[in-house]
Design a protein around this motif. Structure first.
Motif, short mmCIF file in Angstrom:
data_model
loop_
_atom_site.label_atom_id
_atom_site.label_comp_id
_atom_site.label_asym_id
_atom_site.label_seq_id
_atom_site.Cartn_x
_atom_site.Cartn_y
_atom_site.Cartn_z
N TYR A 1 -12.00 -3.85 -1.24
CA TYR A 1 -11.43 -3.66 0.09
C TYR A 1 -12.32 -2.69 0.85
O TYR A 1 -12.96 -1.81 0.27
N PHE B 1 -5.95 0.91 -7.43
CA PHE B 1 -7.14 1.20 -6.63
C PHE B 1 -7.99 2.30 -7.26
O PHE B 1 -7.47 3.24 -7.89
N GLY B 2 -9.30 2.20 -7.05
CA GLY B 2 -10.18 3.31 -7.33
C GLY B 2 -10.08 4.33 -6.21
O GLY B 2 -9.39 4.11 -5.21
N LYS B 3 -10.78 5.44 -6.37
CA LYS B 3 -10.68 6.51 -5.39
C LYS B 3 -11.52 6.28 -4.15
O LYS B 3 -11.43 7.04 -3.19
N GLY B 4 -12.36 5.26 -4.20
CA GLY B 4 -13.13 4.91 -3.02
C GLY B 4 -14.49 5.56 -2.97
O GLY B 4 -14.72 6.62 -3.55
N LEU C 1 -1.57 -3.82 -7.29
CA LEU C 1 -2.97 -3.43 -7.28
C LEU C 1 -3.12 -1.99 -7.73
O LEU C 1 -2.35 -1.12 -7.32
N LEU D 1 -9.49 -6.84 3.16
CA LEU D 1 -10.14 -7.44 2.01
C LEU D 1 -11.59 -7.79 2.35
O LEU D 1 -11.87 -8.36 3.40
N TYR E 1 -13.15 0.42 -1.35
CA TYR E 1 -12.24 0.60 -2.48
C TYR E 1 -12.31 -0.61 -3.41
O TYR E 1 -12.21 -1.75 -2.95
N PHE F 1 -11.02 -6.92 -6.85
CA PHE F 1 -11.17 -7.04 -5.40
C PHE F 1 -11.98 -5.85 -4.88
O PHE F 1 -11.96 -4.77 -5.45
N ARG G 1 -13.14 -11.15 -3.23
CA ARG G 1 -12.32 -11.39 -4.43
C ARG G 1 -13.24 -11.97 -5.49
O ARG G 1 -14.05 -12.84 -5.18
N SER H 1 -6.92 8.16 -3.26
CA SER H 1 -6.85 6.72 -3.15
C SER H 1 -5.42 6.28 -2.87
O SER H 1 -4.52 7.10 -2.72
N GLN I 1 -12.57 -0.20 4.53
CA GLN I 1 -11.87 0.41 5.66
C GLN I 1 -12.90 1.02 6.59
O GLN I 1 -13.52 2.05 6.27
N TYR J 1 2.65 1.76 -0.24
CA TYR J 1 1.66 2.63 -0.88
C TYR J 1 1.64 3.98 -0.17
O TYR J 1 2.01 4.10 1.01
N ARG K 1 -7.75 -0.68 9.82
CA ARG K 1 -6.93 -0.79 8.63
C ARG K 1 -7.74 -1.29 7.45
O ARG K 1 -8.83 -1.83 7.60
N LEU K 2 -7.18 -1.09 6.29
CA LEU K 2 -7.79 -1.58 5.06
C LEU K 2 -7.80 -3.11 5.07
O LEU K 2 -6.80 -3.75 5.40
#
Lengths: 115, 109
Positions: free
Chosen positions: B36, B99-102, B97, B46, B86, B34, B49, A42, B38, A35, B43-44
C-alpha cells in the motif's frame, strides 16, 4: 473500487469525553474494518465490524472502549469512549468484498487529538 | 505470531536511481502480500498485490517464500514516487491485514 467517506475528518476532544466516527461506503460491502494509526506507528486493526451482530475485536481492544455498530452493508460507526491523550491517533475504516475481493480499500481517516 | 517487518524507516534516492523497499514476513501458512502507498495528504491506497503479479507505476514485487520476502522494486525512481509505503500480509482464510511499520521514500531531484 468504492467511495469511502469518514466523518469527522478531524476533531479535538477533551479528556473523558467520547467521539463517534462514521464510515459510509457508496456500495454494499461484505466486510468493514476499523484501524488505528498512532503517531509514527503503523496501522493496527481494532476490530471487524459485523453487520447485524457484535463486532470482532482484536487482542488489546475491548467493546467498552471502542463500541462499534454496523446496521447495514454500507455504514459503520466507531466510538472512542472515555478518551485520554493516548487515544490521539488517526482512525481509519476499510472495506473488503469489492472486486478484486482480496483487496481492502481505505477511507480517508479521522485525525483525533485528545487534550 | 504473524509479523511484517520493513527494516528501513526512511529511504532516500535520487531521481532515476533504482529503488528497493524491503519487506519480510513471518507466517507459517500460505500468505497473501500487498503493498500500500500513501502520498502526502492522500488516503492509503493499494499499489500491488502479489497474486496479480502486475507492474503498477513501474513498481514490481515478487513473493519469495524461501526468504519470506516481498520486496518492492522500481528500476528508475521518479520524484512523484515520494510517499509512505506499507507492506501488508493477509493470512489464509482471513480478510484481516497485518501491516509493517512503513518506509518513507524520498526521491530527490
Amino acid at each position: 473500487s468504492a467511495v469511502i467517506s469518514q466523518k469527522p475528518s478531524r476533531d479535538i476532544c477533551q479528556r473523558g469525553t467520547s467521539l463517534t466516527i462514521q464510515c459510509q461506503v457508496d456500495s454494499q460491502v461484505t466486510m468493514m474494518f476499523w484501524y488505528r494509526q498512532q503517531p509514527g506507528q503503523s496501522l493496527t486493526l481494532i476490530a471487524t465490524a459485523n453487520q447485524g451482530s457484535e463486532a470482532t475485536y482484536e487482542s488489546g481492544f475491548v467493546i467498552d472502549k471502542f463500541p462499534i455498530s454496523r446496521p447495514n452493508l454500507t455504514f459503520s460507526t466507531l466510538t472512542v469512549s472515555n478518551m485520554s491523550p493516548e487515544d490521539s491517533s488517526i482512525y481509519l475504516c476499510s472495506v473488503a468484498g469489492i472486486y478484486p475481493t482480496d483487496t481492502q480499500y481505505f477511507g480517508p481517516g479521522t485525525r483525533l487529538t485528545v487534550l | 505470531a504473524q509479523r511484517v517487518t520493513q527494516p528501513e524507516k526512511l529511504l532516500s534516492v535520487f531521481k532515476g536511481a533504482p529503488v528497493e523497499l524491503k519487506c519480510n514476513y513471518s507466517y507459517s501458512g500460505s500468505p497473501e502480500l500487498f503493498w500500500y502507498v500513501q502520498y502526502s495528504r492522500q488516503r492509503l491506497q493499494l499499489l500491488l498485490r502479489h497474486i496479480s503479479r502486475e507492474s503498477i507505476k513501474g513498481f514490481t514485487a515478487d513473493l519469495n517464500k524461501g526468504e519470506t520476502s516481498f520486496h518492492l522494486k522500481k528500476p528508475f525512481a521518479q520524484e512523484e514516487d515520494s510517499a509512505m509505503y506499507y507492506c501488508a500480509l493477509k493470512m489464509g482464510g482471513s480478510e484481516k491485514l497485518v501491516f509493517g511499520k512503513g518506509t518513507k521514500l524520498t526521491v530527490n531531484p
